[in-house]
Write a protein that holds these residues in place. Sequence first.
Motif, PDB file in Angstrom:
ATOM      1  N   LEU A 134     -18.559   7.534   6.431  1.00  0.00           N
ATOM      2  CA  LEU A 134     -18.230   6.230   5.856  1.00  0.00           C
ATOM      3  C   LEU A 134     -17.378   5.402   6.815  1.00  0.00           C
ATOM      4  CD1 LEU A 134     -18.199   4.212   3.517  1.00  0.00           C
ATOM      5  CD2 LEU A 134     -16.243   5.444   2.579  1.00  0.00           C
ATOM      6  N   LEU A 135     -16.291   5.987   7.307  1.00  0.00           N
ATOM      7  CA  LEU A 135     -15.384   5.241   8.180  1.00  0.00           C
ATOM      8  C   LEU A 135     -16.047   4.902   9.516  1.00  0.00           C
ATOM      9  CD1 LEU A 135     -12.041   7.181   7.555  1.00  0.00           C
ATOM     10  CD2 LEU A 135     -12.877   5.103   6.441  1.00  0.00           C
ATOM     11  N   GLY A 136     -16.792   5.868  10.051  1.00  0.00           N
ATOM     12  CA  GLY A 136     -17.446   5.622  11.326  1.00  0.00           C
ATOM     13  C   GLY A 136     -18.500   4.540  11.248  1.00  0.00           C
ATOM     14  N   PHE A 137     -19.291   4.539  10.181  1.00  0.00           N
ATOM     15  CA  PHE A 137     -20.339   3.531  10.041  1.00  0.00           C
ATOM     16  C   PHE A 137     -19.743   2.162   9.742  1.00  0.00           C
ATOM     17  CE2 PHE A 137     -24.310   1.603   8.993  1.00  0.00           C
ATOM     18  CZ  PHE A 137     -25.276   2.387   9.590  1.00  0.00           C
ATOM     19  N   GLU A 138     -18.690   2.124   8.930  1.00  0.00           N
ATOM     20  CA  GLU A 138     -18.033   0.849   8.639  1.00  0.00           C
ATOM     21  C   GLU A 138     -17.457   0.229   9.911  1.00  0.00           C
ATOM     22  OE1 GLU A 138     -18.067  -1.011   6.151  1.00  0.00           O
ATOM     23  OE2 GLU A 138     -18.850   0.282   4.567  1.00  0.00           O
ATOM     24  N   ALA A 139     -16.903   1.073  10.781  1.00  0.00           N
ATOM     25  CA  ALA A 139     -16.406   0.563  12.067  1.00  0.00           C
ATOM     26  C   ALA A 139     -17.542  -0.077  12.854  1.00  0.00           C
ATOM     27  CB  ALA A 139     -15.765   1.697  12.870  1.00  0.00           C
TER      28      ALA A 139
ATOM     29  N   LEU B 142     -17.507  -8.417   5.127  1.00  0.00           N
ATOM     30  CA  LEU B 142     -17.423  -7.888   6.494  1.00  0.00           C
ATOM     31  C   LEU B 142     -17.887  -6.436   6.554  1.00  0.00           C
ATOM     32  CD1 LEU B 142     -16.463  -8.326   9.471  1.00  0.00           C
ATOM     33  CD2 LEU B 142     -14.226  -7.460   8.725  1.00  0.00           C
ATOM     34  N   THR B 143     -17.500  -5.651   5.566  1.00  0.00           N
ATOM     35  CA  THR B 143     -17.814  -4.220   5.579  1.00  0.00           C
ATOM     36  C   THR B 143     -19.101  -3.876   4.840  1.00  0.00           C
ATOM     37  OG1 THR B 143     -16.434  -3.910   3.603  1.00  0.00           O
ATOM     38  CG2 THR B 143     -15.377  -3.589   5.748  1.00  0.00           C
ATOM     39  N   ARG B 144     -19.725  -4.853   4.170  1.00  0.00           N
ATOM     40  CA  ARG B 144     -20.926  -4.606   3.353  1.00  0.00           C
ATOM     41  C   ARG B 144     -20.677  -3.399   2.451  1.00  0.00           C
ATOM     42  NH1 ARG B 144     -20.952  -6.447   8.794  1.00  0.00           N
ATOM     43  NH2 ARG B 144     -23.051  -6.582   9.617  1.00  0.00           N
ATOM     44  N   ILE B 145     -19.538  -3.427   1.781  1.00  0.00           N
ATOM     45  CA  ILE B 145     -19.042  -2.235   1.094  1.00  0.00           C
ATOM     46  C   ILE B 145     -19.936  -1.789  -0.057  1.00  0.00           C
ATOM     47  CG2 ILE B 145     -17.596  -3.400  -0.616  1.00  0.00           C
ATOM     48  CD1 ILE B 145     -16.687  -0.286   1.502  1.00  0.00           C
ATOM     49  N   GLN B 146     -20.797  -2.684  -0.553  1.00  0.00           N
ATOM     50  CA  GLN B 146     -21.663  -2.293  -1.668  1.00  0.00           C
ATOM     51  C   GLN B 146     -22.653  -1.203  -1.268  1.00  0.00           C
ATOM     52  OE1 GLN B 146     -21.903  -5.080   0.030  1.00  0.00           O
ATOM     53  NE2 GLN B 146     -23.951  -5.953   0.041  1.00  0.00           N
TER      54      GLN B 146
ATOM     55  N   ARG C  35      -8.907 -11.014  15.668  1.00  0.00           N
ATOM     56  CA  ARG C  35      -7.917  -9.985  15.992  1.00  0.00           C
ATOM     57  C   ARG C  35      -7.808  -8.961  14.863  1.00  0.00           C
ATOM     58  NH1 ARG C  35      -2.479  -9.246  14.947  1.00  0.00           N
ATOM     59  NH2 ARG C  35      -1.317  -8.086  16.546  1.00  0.00           N
ATOM     60  N   ASN C  36      -7.841  -9.415  13.633  1.00  0.00           N
ATOM     61  CA  ASN C  36      -7.776  -8.498  12.491  1.00  0.00           C
ATOM     62  C   ASN C  36      -8.985  -7.577  12.445  1.00  0.00           C
ATOM     63  OD1 ASN C  36      -5.569 -10.085  11.956  1.00  0.00           O
ATOM     64  ND2 ASN C  36      -6.076 -10.453   9.815  1.00  0.00           N
ATOM     65  N   ALA C  37     -10.150  -8.139  12.783  1.00  0.00           N
ATOM     66  CA  ALA C  37     -11.365  -7.324  12.802  1.00  0.00           C
ATOM     67  C   ALA C  37     -11.282  -6.257  13.890  1.00  0.00           C
ATOM     68  CB  ALA C  37     -12.586  -8.214  13.033  1.00  0.00           C
ATOM     69  N   ALA C  38     -10.745  -6.637  15.052  1.00  0.00           N
ATOM     70  CA  ALA C  38     -10.603  -5.670  16.145  1.00  0.00           C
ATOM     71  C   ALA C  38      -9.661  -4.531  15.739  1.00  0.00           C
ATOM     72  CB  ALA C  38     -10.079  -6.375  17.392  1.00  0.00           C
ATOM     73  N   ILE C  39      -8.574  -4.881  15.072  1.00  0.00           N
ATOM     74  CA  ILE C  39      -7.635  -3.857  14.597  1.00  0.00           C
ATOM     75  C   ILE C  39      -8.317  -2.943  13.585  1.00  0.00           C
ATOM     76  CG2 ILE C  39      -5.513  -3.490  13.266  1.00  0.00           C
ATOM     77  CD1 ILE C  39      -4.449  -6.100  14.525  1.00  0.00           C
ATOM     78  N   LEU C  40      -9.123  -3.533  12.697  1.00  0.00           N
ATOM     79  CA  LEU C  40      -9.824  -2.739  11.681  1.00  0.00           C
ATOM     80  C   LEU C  40     -10.806  -1.766  12.336  1.00  0.00           C
ATOM     81  CD1 LEU C  40     -10.315  -2.192   8.688  1.00  0.00           C
ATOM     82  CD2 LEU C  40     -11.999  -4.057   8.690  1.00  0.00           C
ATOM     83  N   ILE C  41     -11.503  -2.221  13.368  1.00  0.00           N
ATOM     84  CA  ILE C  41     -12.424  -1.338  14.088  1.00  0.00           C
ATOM     85  C   ILE C  41     -11.674  -0.131  14.638  1.00  0.00           C
ATOM     86  CG2 ILE C  41     -13.898  -1.116  16.135  1.00  0.00           C
ATOM     87  CD1 ILE C  41     -14.531  -4.149  15.762  1.00  0.00           C
TER      88      ILE C  41
ATOM     89  N   ASP D  38     -20.347  -7.440  13.810  1.00  0.00           N
ATOM     90  CA  ASP D  38     -19.928  -8.816  13.542  1.00  0.00           C
ATOM     91  C   ASP D  38     -18.991  -9.338  14.623  1.00  0.00           C
ATOM     92  OD1 ASP D  38     -21.395  -8.688  11.241  1.00  0.00           O
ATOM     93  OD2 ASP D  38     -19.786  -9.325   9.913  1.00  0.00           O
ATOM     94  N   TYR D  39     -18.120  -8.469  15.131  1.00  0.00           N
ATOM     95  CA  TYR D  39     -17.143  -8.894  16.135  1.00  0.00           C
ATOM     96  C   TYR D  39     -17.848  -9.371  17.413  1.00  0.00           C
ATOM     97  CZ  TYR D  39     -13.101  -8.797  19.258  1.00  0.00           C
ATOM     98  OH  TYR D  39     -12.121  -9.146  20.176  1.00  0.00           O
TER      99      TYR D  39
END
Length: 299
Positions: free
Chosen positions: A52-57, A12-16, A99-105, A63-64
Amino acid sequence: MTVEKIKAYIDLTRIQFFFVWPLLFLSGLFLSFLRYGGFDWQLVAKAATIALLGFEAGFVLNDYVDRHLDARDIEHDKLTKYWRIFGRKPLASRLIPARNAAILIVILASVSAALILTLPSPNSYWILIIMLYSYAVEVFYQIKKRKQGLPLAQLIGRTDFSLFPVAGYLVNGQPDIVPLLYFLFFYPFAQAHLGVNDLIDVANDKVREMKTIPVLYGLKGTGKWVLGFTIIHLIGAIAFASILKPAAMIGIALGGLLLIAANIAIQGSTTPDSALKVLPMFHIAMLIYTTSIILSYFT
């Protein structure tokens, strides 16, 4: 949390690619250090965290918004596996509840915004405005490309990515000629990069009924889109390089050569497979650009 859930959140976050977005943001910040001074490692760390946090959001927001259409995908072995280690879109496949994705955003964007507010004003307000604009434009892009006759979604939507290094500059600097030249240099790159991504994913976009560049103009037309914006990008590179130090100028030149090679390959064979082969060249070029700008501060 189970191993499968952890894998889903990684996809979801493409963390790599976590290091790429801070480097892009910091390249703007380090240009501001050259012009205004004020270098401080704590500020660098804060800016990297904001990025990092802003782009991950933004990734999760992407995706949402598209979670229902992404469920129609018929190919998962091309672009999906390039961007996601485990090759899945967790919201579309319901591995993660919406819902979890929305909370993460909300969490990611809120923490990033809170850090932005610790910066001096008016810099903090400028960056917050860019942040809010970028999220709004991301939603516009995802929705508008579902129904359009002209590529307005693409032309307007990629301004968010192009403003990212501008926001980095404004952490410490003022609105002047430098962020303008960076934007004019980077915006055509973002458009060429988008064309390559769309070329790879054309089969899925047709199924989703997305009006992306290949759907609107065909494969050859997309090749021309990529080439045209690359040429504009290289012209912008000349103006941008004029304000850079020699180390950064060398990086701009090397990155430009990579893009020329990528375009030669695409023009020779304008297919999803050829686009997938050259996509890393665009990302390596961006890394060369950003790291050379940052390192030039120390030369």
